[in-house]
Motif scaffolding. Structure first.
Motif, PDB file in Angstrom:
ATOM      1  N   ASN A  59       0.584  -0.942   0.122  1.00  0.00           N
ATOM      2  CA  ASN A  59       0.586  -0.405  -0.634  1.00  0.00           C
ATOM      3  C   ASN A  59       0.466   1.027  -0.031  1.00  0.00           C
ATOM      4  O   ASN A  59      -0.428   2.277   0.297  1.00  0.00           O
ATOM      5  CB  ASN A  59      -0.800   0.109   0.943  1.00  0.00           C
ATOM      6  N   GLY A  60       2.158   1.262   0.533  1.00  0.00           N
ATOM      7  CA  GLY A  60       3.091   2.540  -0.390  1.00  0.00           C
ATOM      8  C   GLY A  60       3.692   3.070   0.469  1.00  0.00           C
ATOM      9  O   GLY A  60       3.802   4.491   1.107  1.00  0.00           O
ATOM     10  N   SER A  61       2.634   2.673   2.230  1.00  0.00           N
ATOM     11  CA  SER A  61       3.361   2.833   3.532  1.00  0.00           C
ATOM     12  C   SER A  61       4.552   2.800   4.240  1.00  0.00           C
ATOM     13  O   SER A  61       5.053   4.294   4.835  1.00  0.00           O
ATOM     14  CB  SER A  61       1.926   3.004   4.498  1.00  0.00           C
ATOM     15  N   LEU A  62       5.765   2.181   3.549  1.00  0.00           N
ATOM     16  CA  LEU A  62       6.713   1.968   3.841  1.00  0.00           C
ATOM     17  C   LEU A  62       7.850   2.328   2.610  1.00  0.00           C
ATOM     18  O   LEU A  62       7.322   1.905   1.714  1.00  0.00           O
ATOM     19  CB  LEU A  62       6.442   1.057   3.969  1.00  0.00           C
ATOM     20  N   VAL A 100      13.637 -12.992  23.534  1.00  0.00           N
ATOM     21  CA  VAL A 100      13.020 -13.221  22.933  1.00  0.00           C
ATOM     22  C   VAL A 100      11.667 -12.536  22.476  1.00  0.00           C
ATOM     23  O   VAL A 100      11.146 -11.244  21.424  1.00  0.00           O
ATOM     24  CB  VAL A 100      12.751 -14.960  22.390  1.00  0.00           C
ATOM     25  N   GLN A 101      10.787 -12.596  23.783  1.00  0.00           N
ATOM     26  CA  GLN A 101      10.066 -11.429  23.182  1.00  0.00           C
ATOM     27  C   GLN A 101       9.744 -10.101  23.448  1.00  0.00           C
ATOM     28  O   GLN A 101       9.456  -9.569  22.148  1.00  0.00           O
ATOM     29  CB  GLN A 101       8.909 -12.572  24.548  1.00  0.00           C
ATOM     30  N   HIS A 102      10.843  -9.799  24.029  1.00  0.00           N
ATOM     31  CA  HIS A 102      11.218  -8.221  23.804  1.00  0.00           C
ATOM     32  C   HIS A 102      11.869  -8.061  22.727  1.00  0.00           C
ATOM     33  O   HIS A 102      11.768  -7.149  22.187  1.00  0.00           O
ATOM     34  CB  HIS A 102      12.041  -7.830  25.397  1.00  0.00           C
ATOM     35  N   ALA A 103      12.524  -8.631  22.302  1.00  0.00           N
ATOM     36  CA  ALA A 103      12.884  -8.505  20.703  1.00  0.00           C
ATOM     37  C   ALA A 103      11.604  -8.534  19.951  1.00  0.00           C
ATOM     38  O   ALA A 103      11.615  -7.583  19.398  1.00  0.00           O
ATOM     39  CB  ALA A 103      14.241  -9.507  20.362  1.00  0.00           C
ATOM     40  N   GLU A 104      11.113  -9.146  19.822  1.00  0.00           N
ATOM     41  CA  GLU A 104       9.847  -9.184  19.427  1.00  0.00           C
ATOM     42  C   GLU A 104       8.553  -8.030  18.965  1.00  0.00           C
ATOM     43  O   GLU A 104       8.631  -7.521  18.251  1.00  0.00           O
ATOM     44  CB  GLU A 104       8.692 -10.337  19.416  1.00  0.00           C
ATOM     45  N   ASN A 105       8.580  -8.065  20.324  1.00  0.00           N
ATOM     46  CA  ASN A 105       7.730  -6.431  20.494  1.00  0.00           C
ATOM     47  C   ASN A 105       8.341  -5.053  20.339  1.00  0.00           C
ATOM     48  O   ASN A 105       7.952  -4.346  19.512  1.00  0.00           O
ATOM     49  CB  ASN A 105       7.433  -6.290  22.351  1.00  0.00           C
ATOM     50  N   HIS A 106      10.097  -4.672  20.554  1.00  0.00           N
ATOM     51  CA  HIS A 106      10.429  -4.444  20.099  1.00  0.00           C
ATOM     52  C   HIS A 106       9.959  -3.714  18.858  1.00  0.00           C
ATOM     53  O   HIS A 106      10.024  -2.747  18.064  1.00  0.00           O
ATOM     54  CB  HIS A 106      11.842  -4.286  20.393  1.00  0.00           C
ATOM     55  N   ARG A 108       8.767  -1.818  16.130  1.00  0.00           N
ATOM     56  CA  ARG A 108       9.221   0.106  15.080  1.00  0.00           C
ATOM     57  C   ARG A 108       7.832  -0.727  13.531  1.00  0.00           C
ATOM     58  O   ARG A 108       7.901   0.654  12.428  1.00  0.00           O
ATOM     59  CB  ARG A 108      10.252  -1.049  14.412  1.00  0.00           C
ATOM     60  N   ILE A 109       7.721  -1.734  13.581  1.00  0.00           N
ATOM     61  CA  ILE A 109       7.085  -1.822  12.873  1.00  0.00           C
ATOM     62  C   ILE A 109       5.889  -1.123  11.948  1.00  0.00           C
ATOM     63  O   ILE A 109       5.181  -0.433  11.233  1.00  0.00           O
ATOM     64  CB  ILE A 109       6.779  -3.448  12.283  1.00  0.00           C
ATOM     65  N   TYR A 110       4.765  -1.298  13.356  1.00  0.00           N
ATOM     66  CA  TYR A 110       3.932  -0.102  13.077  1.00  0.00           C
ATOM     67  C   TYR A 110       4.284   1.888  12.883  1.00  0.00           C
ATOM     68  O   TYR A 110       3.466   2.318  12.554  1.00  0.00           O
ATOM     69  CB  TYR A 110       3.353   0.009  15.225  1.00  0.00           C
ATOM     70  N   ARG A 111       5.957   1.890  13.666  1.00  0.00           N
ATOM     71  CA  ARG A 111       5.586   2.948  14.188  1.00  0.00           C
ATOM     72  C   ARG A 111       6.091   3.593  11.983  1.00  0.00           C
ATOM     73  O   ARG A 111       5.280   4.399  11.352  1.00  0.00           O
ATOM     74  CB  ARG A 111       7.272   3.390  14.895  1.00  0.00           C
ATOM     75  N   GLN A 112       6.579   3.018  11.763  1.00  0.00           N
ATOM     76  CA  GLN A 112       7.275   2.932  10.196  1.00  0.00           C
ATOM     77  C   GLN A 112       6.081   2.744   9.306  1.00  0.00           C
ATOM     78  O   GLN A 112       6.135   3.836   8.654  1.00  0.00           O
ATOM     79  CB  GLN A 112       8.260   2.298   9.557  1.00  0.00           C
ATOM     80  N   LYS A 113       4.330   1.922   9.691  1.00  0.00           N
ATOM     81  CA  LYS A 113       3.730   2.322   8.754  1.00  0.00           C
ATOM     82  C   LYS A 113       3.102   2.745   9.372  1.00  0.00           C
ATOM     83  O   LYS A 113       1.500   4.169   7.753  1.00  0.00           O
ATOM     84  CB  LYS A 113       2.972   1.164   8.862  1.00  0.00           C
ATOM     85  N   HIS A 114       2.628   3.823  10.169  1.00  0.00           N
ATOM     86  CA  HIS A 114       2.309   5.053  10.300  1.00  0.00           C
ATOM     87  C   HIS A 114       2.407   6.270  11.008  1.00  0.00           C
ATOM     88  O   HIS A 114       1.866   7.706  10.883  1.00  0.00           O
ATOM     89  CB  HIS A 114       1.545   4.635  11.413  1.00  0.00           C
ATOM     90  N   ASP A 115       4.007   6.429  10.151  1.00  0.00           N
ATOM     91  CA  ASP A 115       4.984   7.427   9.795  1.00  0.00           C
ATOM     92  C   ASP A 115       4.231   8.772   8.768  1.00  0.00           C
ATOM     93  O   ASP A 115       3.779   7.710   7.834  1.00  0.00           O
ATOM     94  CB  ASP A 115       6.096   7.230   9.923  1.00  0.00           C
TER      95      ASP A 115
END
Length: 67
Positions: free
Chosen positions: A6-9, A45-51, A55-62
């Motif tokens: 969709n071009g958001s990234l 591992v869970q912390h790394a996945e959450n982090h 990042r993905i959320y922030r990049q998609k919504h900037d």
């Protein structure tokens, strides 16, 4: 990845996110290398996945879009 379609990234964001995902994958592989995953390794591992998910959320919504 829906952000690519969709071009958001941007291409640069996709590249950085793929490197981050590879890092999480290496952490998972390292944790399970001996056949047993400790509670501390699970938390790491869970912390790394959450982090990475954040990042993905922030990049998609900037405000940046692929043009």
């Amino acid at each position: 990845m829906s952000g690519i379609q969709n071009g958001s990234l941007t291409n640069r964001e996709v590249s950085k996110l793929k490197r981050g995902r590879a890092s999480v994958d290496r952490k998972e592989a390292s944790a399970g290398a001996n056949g047993d995953v400790s509670k501390a390794e699970q938390r790491g591992v869970q912390h790394a996945e959450n982090h990475q998910s954040g990042r993905i959320y922030r990049q998609k919504h900037d405000a940046q879009v692929r043009g």
